[in-house]
Design a protein around this motif. Structure first.
Motif, short mmCIF file in Angstrom:
data_model
loop_
_atom_site.label_atom_id
_atom_site.label_comp_id
_atom_site.label_asym_id
_atom_site.label_seq_id
_atom_site.Cartn_x
_atom_site.Cartn_y
_atom_site.Cartn_z
N PHE B 35 0.81 -6.29 -10.90
CA PHE B 35 0.75 -4.87 -11.43
C PHE B 35 2.12 -3.91 -10.99
CE2 PHE B 35 -3.61 -4.83 -12.41
CZ PHE B 35 -4.29 -5.77 -11.72
N TYR B 37 2.38 -0.13 -10.22
CA TYR B 37 2.02 1.49 -10.02
C TYR B 37 3.13 2.37 -9.97
CZ TYR B 37 -2.94 0.02 -9.73
OH TYR B 37 -4.27 -0.50 -9.99
N GLN B 39 4.06 6.32 -8.42
CA GLN B 39 3.30 7.45 -7.60
C GLN B 39 4.33 8.54 -7.80
OE1 GLN B 39 2.86 6.90 -3.31
NE2 GLN B 39 0.99 7.79 -3.50
N GLN B 44 -0.67 11.00 -7.05
CA GLN B 44 -1.41 10.18 -7.87
C GLN B 44 -1.11 8.85 -8.07
OE1 GLN B 44 -4.71 11.11 -8.86
NE2 GLN B 44 -4.86 8.83 -9.36
N MET B 45 -1.84 7.70 -7.88
CA MET B 45 -1.59 6.30 -8.25
C MET B 45 -1.75 6.03 -9.69
SD MET B 45 -0.01 4.99 -5.71
CE MET B 45 -0.32 2.83 -6.01
N LEU B 47 -1.20 3.41 -13.07
CA LEU B 47 -0.88 2.24 -13.33
C LEU B 47 0.16 2.07 -14.56
CD1 LEU B 47 -1.65 -0.87 -13.22
CD2 LEU B 47 -3.29 -0.55 -15.07
N ARG B 50 0.62 -4.18 -16.52
CA ARG B 50 0.02 -5.27 -15.64
C ARG B 50 0.28 -6.65 -16.34
NH1 ARG B 50 -6.27 -3.91 -16.75
NH2 ARG B 50 -5.10 -2.04 -17.89
N PHE B 91 5.29 0.89 -7.02
CA PHE B 91 4.60 -0.22 -6.03
C PHE B 91 4.33 -1.47 -6.91
CE2 PHE B 91 4.60 2.01 -2.18
CZ PHE B 91 4.17 3.37 -2.51
#
Lengths: 112, 115
Positions: B35, B37, B39, B44-45, B47, B50, B91
């Motif tokens: 994944f 991500y 931020q 807030q994380m 997505l 993926r 991330f």
């Protein structure tokens, strides 16, 4: 749906104090997680739960306890806070047959 | 144990340019998910994209695409036509296909898009 919520959003503690962080999800997810985020280190898993009444240790569990008495709630406790526990804490959840974790907004905790 | 490494702590590009963020990982598993991500300053994380390891085709989501090299254990994120709103921490994360679906994160890359 509120998704994943965390209470409180901010907290300042003195060394030795205790507190509990609450995570709630309304998506009927089986799995829940607590992560901590520190500068330069990404998110690290503290504890997790694969169902009501079950918990397990993650990568950095020392100094924390958790409980999952209800499927929708996952509590993270600090019995005696230390400055090293100053961090941002994230809760997340996911359904058993899925792979996308949904994250809460985070709790910024400062321990003086 | 799995590990995820992001070797670029910070990156900066001009708006509308293309940027690639690097990620490598280490695992002995054959089936897993990867994944990216995002931020933003809101914390807030989110997505972004993926990839399932058993799929050879690289995942794409609008301006975001990945270059997944399973043998090399590499998973880079390409952002095309970058926008100011892409400014954030990014991330890379790994998840085993089996088990408790825990995420293992890289250290993050701080991306700044300049006007």
């Amino acid at each position: 749906n509120a998704g994943v919520t965390q209470t409180p959003k901010f907290r300042v503690l003195k060394t030795g104090q205790s507190m509990t962080l609450l995570c709630a999800q309304d998506m009927n997810h089986e799995y829940m997680y607590w992560y901590r985020q520190d500068p330069g280190m990404g998110l690290r898993l503290i504890h997790y739960s694969v169902g009501e009444g079950t918990t397990a240790k993650g990568e950095v569990p020392d100094g924390y306890n958790v409980s999952r008495l209800k499927k929708q709630n996952f509590l993270l406790g600090l019995e005696s806070a230390a400055p090293s526990q100053t961090s941002v804490y994230f809760c997340a959840s996911v359904g058993r047959r899925y792979n996308e974790q949904f994250f809460g907004p985070g709790t910024r905790l400062t321990v003086l | 144990a799995q590990t995820v490494t992001q070797s670029q702590p910070e990156m900066s590009v001009q708006e509308a340019e293309t940027v690639t963020l690097s990620c490598t990982y280490d695992t002995s598993e054959n089936n897993y998910y990867l994944f990216w991500y995002k931020q933003p300053p809101s914390r807030q994380m989110i997505l972004v994209i993926r990839q399932e390891a058993y799929k050879q085709q690289n995942a794409t989501e609008n301006r975001f695409s990945v270059n997944f090299q399973k043998a090399a254990k590499s998973f880079s994120l390409k952002i095309s036509d970058s926008q100011l709103g892409d400014t954030a921490m990014y991330f890379c994360a790994f998840m085993n296909h089996q088990g408790a679906q825990k995420l293992v994160f890289g250290q993050g890359t701080r991306l700044t898009i300049n006007p």
